[in-house]
Scaffold this motif. Sequence first.
Motif, PDB file in Angstrom:
ATOM      1  N   VAL A  30       0.869  -1.178   0.000  1.00 24.05           N
ATOM      2  CA  VAL A  30       0.000   0.000   0.000  1.00 24.05           C
ATOM      3  C   VAL A  30       0.898   1.217   0.000  1.00 24.05           C
ATOM      4  O   VAL A  30       1.965   1.238   0.615  1.00 24.05           O
ATOM      5  N   SER A  32       0.734   5.641   0.193  1.00 28.13           N
ATOM      6  CA  SER A  32      -0.086   6.804   0.481  1.00 28.13           C
ATOM      7  C   SER A  32       0.742   8.059   0.285  1.00 28.13           C
ATOM      8  O   SER A  32       1.814   8.204   0.870  1.00 28.13           O
ATOM      9  N   ALA A  40      -3.676   0.443  -2.999  1.00 26.38           N
ATOM     10  CA  ALA A  40      -3.111  -0.893  -2.804  1.00 26.38           C
ATOM     11  C   ALA A  40      -2.808  -1.506  -4.166  1.00 26.38           C
ATOM     12  O   ALA A  40      -3.593  -1.370  -5.109  1.00 26.38           O
ATOM     13  N   SER A  59     -11.600  -2.427   3.978  1.00 22.74           N
ATOM     14  CA  SER A  59     -10.443  -2.255   4.857  1.00 22.74           C
ATOM     15  C   SER A  59     -10.856  -1.413   6.052  1.00 22.74           C
ATOM     16  O   SER A  59     -11.474  -0.355   5.888  1.00 22.74           O
ATOM     17  N   HIS A 102      -6.082  -0.652  -9.715  1.00 22.94           N
ATOM     18  CA  HIS A 102      -5.600  -0.623  -8.336  1.00 22.94           C
ATOM     19  C   HIS A 102      -6.777  -0.462  -7.384  1.00 22.94           C
ATOM     20  O   HIS A 102      -7.909  -0.245  -7.818  1.00 22.94           O
ATOM     21  N   VAL A 136       2.950  -1.044   4.180  1.00 24.98           N
ATOM     22  CA  VAL A 136       2.967   0.307   3.619  1.00 24.98           C
ATOM     23  C   VAL A 136       4.376   0.572   3.115  1.00 24.98           C
ATOM     24  O   VAL A 136       5.351   0.391   3.831  1.00 24.98           O
TER      25      VAL A 136
END
Length: 146
Positions: A30, A32, A40, A59, A102, A136
């Motif tokens: 993932v 951000s 993701a 999620s 995605h 992440v």
Amino acid sequence: MRLAACAALALLLPVAAHAEASLTLTDGFVRSSNPKSGAAFMVIGNEGDSECRLTAVLSEAAERAELHTHLEEDGVMKMVGIDGGIAIPAGQTHRLERGGDHVMLLGLHQPLAEGQTVPLSLDFGDCGMVEAELPVQNRNDAGHGH
């Protein structure tokens, strides 16, 4: 009547378990770039004998998760939602990657920190649910599509 219902359920359980076992997730992560949304990415493999379709993702890290892709329109790339899900043909893989299909995580409950994991529940309809914990990776060099 009750015995017939139990027998019918018993016939369905192995099918769901077999279909679920035929799906694999690899290279997942993932990313951000802001505190309110993330995306993701992963490779979904279907080792089964029939097509499976990713229809939804849940999620607890976000208010909602949506399936998105990028389309070129008048020379400009635009991100759009995917209607009808993402097909994973039998015996094949499908890559969810930057600049392509995605999962968008919208309304993050907290910013995603490097090394943290994000739980996802991927709904493949008749093929079952697949649970995942993706790390992440916010580094610029992380990810597919490069």
